[in-house]
Design a protein around this motif. Sequence first.
Motif, mmCIF file in Angstrom:
data_model
loop_
_atom_site.group_PDB
_atom_site.id
_atom_site.type_symbol
_atom_site.label_atom_id
_atom_site.label_comp_id
_atom_site.label_asym_id
_atom_site.label_seq_id
_atom_site.Cartn_x
_atom_site.Cartn_y
_atom_site.Cartn_z
ATOM 1 N N ARG A 38 0.919 -1.236 0.173
ATOM 2 C CA ARG A 38 -0.051 -0.244 0.045
ATOM 3 C C ARG A 38 0.875 1.212 -0.055
ATOM 4 O O ARG A 38 1.913 1.324 0.465
ATOM 5 N N ALA A 40 0.294 4.766 1.547
ATOM 6 C CA ALA A 40 -0.727 5.559 2.553
ATOM 7 C C ALA A 40 -0.135 7.070 2.862
ATOM 8 O O ALA A 40 0.416 7.352 4.105
ATOM 9 N N PRO A 41 -0.448 7.824 1.918
ATOM 10 C CA PRO A 41 -0.107 9.435 2.231
ATOM 11 C C PRO A 41 -0.983 10.061 3.078
ATOM 12 O O PRO A 41 -2.264 9.662 3.286
ATOM 13 N N SER A 42 -0.603 11.218 3.757
ATOM 14 C CA SER A 42 -1.550 12.179 4.332
ATOM 15 C C SER A 42 -1.896 13.160 3.252
ATOM 16 O O SER A 42 -1.089 13.631 2.371
ATOM 17 N N GLU A 74 -4.415 8.454 4.770
ATOM 18 C CA GLU A 74 -4.037 8.730 6.232
ATOM 19 C C GLU A 74 -4.315 10.085 6.662
ATOM 20 O O GLU A 74 -3.454 11.107 6.836
ATOM 21 N N TYR A 239 -0.646 7.261 14.369
ATOM 22 C CA TYR A 239 -0.323 6.649 13.315
ATOM 23 C C TYR A 239 0.163 5.179 13.722
ATOM 24 O O TYR A 239 -0.376 4.137 12.884
ATOM 25 N N ARG A 257 7.815 1.554 3.159
ATOM 26 C CA ARG A 257 7.550 2.701 3.831
ATOM 27 C C ARG A 257 8.833 3.329 3.896
ATOM 28 O O ARG A 257 10.039 2.839 3.862
ATOM 29 N N GLU A 260 12.105 6.923 8.024
ATOM 30 C CA GLU A 260 11.815 7.428 9.332
ATOM 31 C C GLU A 260 10.934 6.558 10.263
ATOM 32 O O GLU A 260 10.792 6.880 11.325
ATOM 33 N N TRP A 261 10.381 5.407 9.882
ATOM 34 C CA TRP A 261 9.505 4.672 10.591
ATOM 35 C C TRP A 261 10.260 3.509 11.271
ATOM 36 O O TRP A 261 9.826 2.711 11.863
HETATM 37 N N1 GLU Z 1 1.200 8.453 6.525
HETATM 38 C C1 GLU Z 1 2.410 7.855 6.704
HETATM 39 C C2 GLU Z 1 3.261 8.699 5.968
HETATM 40 O O1 GLU Z 1 2.908 9.541 5.201
HETATM 41 C C3 GLU Z 1 2.524 6.441 5.840
HETATM 42 C C4 GLU Z 1 3.529 5.842 6.095
HETATM 43 C C5 GLU Z 1 3.416 4.220 5.953
HETATM 44 O O2 GLU Z 1 3.549 4.157 4.674
HETATM 45 O O3 GLU Z 1 2.875 3.488 6.676
HETATM 46 O O4 GLU Z 1 4.305 9.024 6.454
#
Ligand code: GLU
Length: 555
Positions: A38, A40-42, A74, A239, A257, A260-261
């Motif tokens: 996926r 998953a942008p804001s 998101e 998140y 992703r 940063e995560w």
């Molecule tokens: N909304 C998160 C972001 O933009 C998504 C990160 C992800 O892909 O889980 O950083």
Amino acid sequence: MPKAKLAAALFPNPLPAPEDLETRYPSRNLPEGARVTRFAPSPTGFLHIGSLYTAFVNQLTVRATGGVFFLRIEDTDKKREVEGGVQSLLESLAAFGIVPDEGTVRTDVSHTEEQGAYGPYTQSARRDIYQAFAKALVLQGLAYPCFCTEDELSTLRDEQGQAGAIQKGYWGKWARCRDLPVDEAIQHVQSGEPWVLRLRSNGNAEKRVPFTDEVRGKIEMPENILDAVILKTDGVPTYHFAHAVDDHLMRTTHVIRSEEWLASVPLHLELFRACGFKPPKYAHISAMMKSEDGGKRKLSKRKDPEAAVSWFARQGYPADAVLEYLMCLISSQFEDWRKANPAVPRESFPFTLKKMSASGALFDLVKLTDVSKGVIAAMSGTVLAGQATVWAREFDPQLADILAAHDGYLAQILAIDRDGAKKPRKDISRYGEVREYVSYFFDELFKSELPLPDEMTQENAAAILDAYEYSAGDDKDAWFARIRELAVRLGFAASPKEYKENPGAFKGHVGDVSAVIRAAVTGRPNTPDLWAICRVFGEERVRGRLRNAIDRIKK
Ligand code: GLU
């Protein structure tokens, strides 16, 4: 059943049962090895080139396995949301060939259109789903409400600093609400005090969690010990919690992703375990870097215009060029593969996450420009003219008007040295350069200059232009023969070689003579094939330009 009472006080409204959600979103029926990923942008209205890169990698990994690639919006942080952000995001993605199989496909003010059986794909529409799982955690004693105020939390951090705590934040004995008696907690809730819901972590700072990152290989990090917030005071998930719930229920197999995560993976693994979910595979994509002063730094939204995907569209880089370039960043083997397979769609490139670089993709505009020249060189005159016209309508309306006044002309111009050429010229790197590239063909844009070769006197140039007779009926050989004849007649050598052997005997050579004609017709010292250019001009316009040049000299 004190936990049940607490859960009822925290979540008084009816919620779906987690088991029913499991049934509503069953495992996907996909062939062995098919991946589900996926993007998953804001919806902030800004698409970073690094995000496009991540989305592209997600799509690519799915296309290579016959799986599903979906888009999830998101929007849990309403402060960052921009009106129309989702629709413009969808359009930017589509312009760069990112078209998810599932998820939000279109939005307008009043309506969001989705595709797929695992929705809603917009987080703000999934509130009950998050709450259902949050409630289940409370029932198991794995989550608790926290009533600490911002001030209390900052005092806590100060105290931790003074006491030399191994980690700052809400954990262990510092976590004041963690062991609040249930009755007390219920009282706080019922008196209307704001609360957040926290995970009751059972991590141990001495222990490490091993996991395999698909890009980085085996990694070990200290376990999470923080009682992280999972629902904020407004009941909206953080998140971290939304990631666990959504990627479980949407049956994501690979979470690809941005890096940063990476540091949050121990927390995420703990959340998956607490909820009874099987964790996905993770792949953390390096940030896009830029070289500066001999070092490297992250491409910054604030400092670098090229951080915004919209910049590439405005400059007129073909989407295809950007994607070809991103492929080069994804794999160092892509360039060689492309040379060996010039016409094969890039989706056929044997791509694996494991071969991606873990150390940061260096964004290099010079390289992109080079790739883009190759992509544009492979277009026919008609295709390039079509693309450049579409670009001009959006970004250079004055040029668009001029092109519209000369229907079909741009395609004729751009066909020169391109259509049917063995080695088409690689001299346009973006549609934004087309105006300058073709300007001399349009009287509206032509700057009448006369750049003569070094040794050419004005007098000799005037003599050449006076004596030259252009005839549109000449084929290329006849055309050149006529120029050579003229050269010889006026005292120039018939070839550069002849001139070199005896420079004192000539005023110059035939190349100098055609350079004068070129300068008169186009105003430039270098151009594509002059014979072809003159054909596109037509006899009358060529003669007009020659006359104007003579007038210029004689003035
Ligand atoms: N909304 C998160 C972001 O933009 C998504 C990160 C992800 O892909 O889980 O950083």
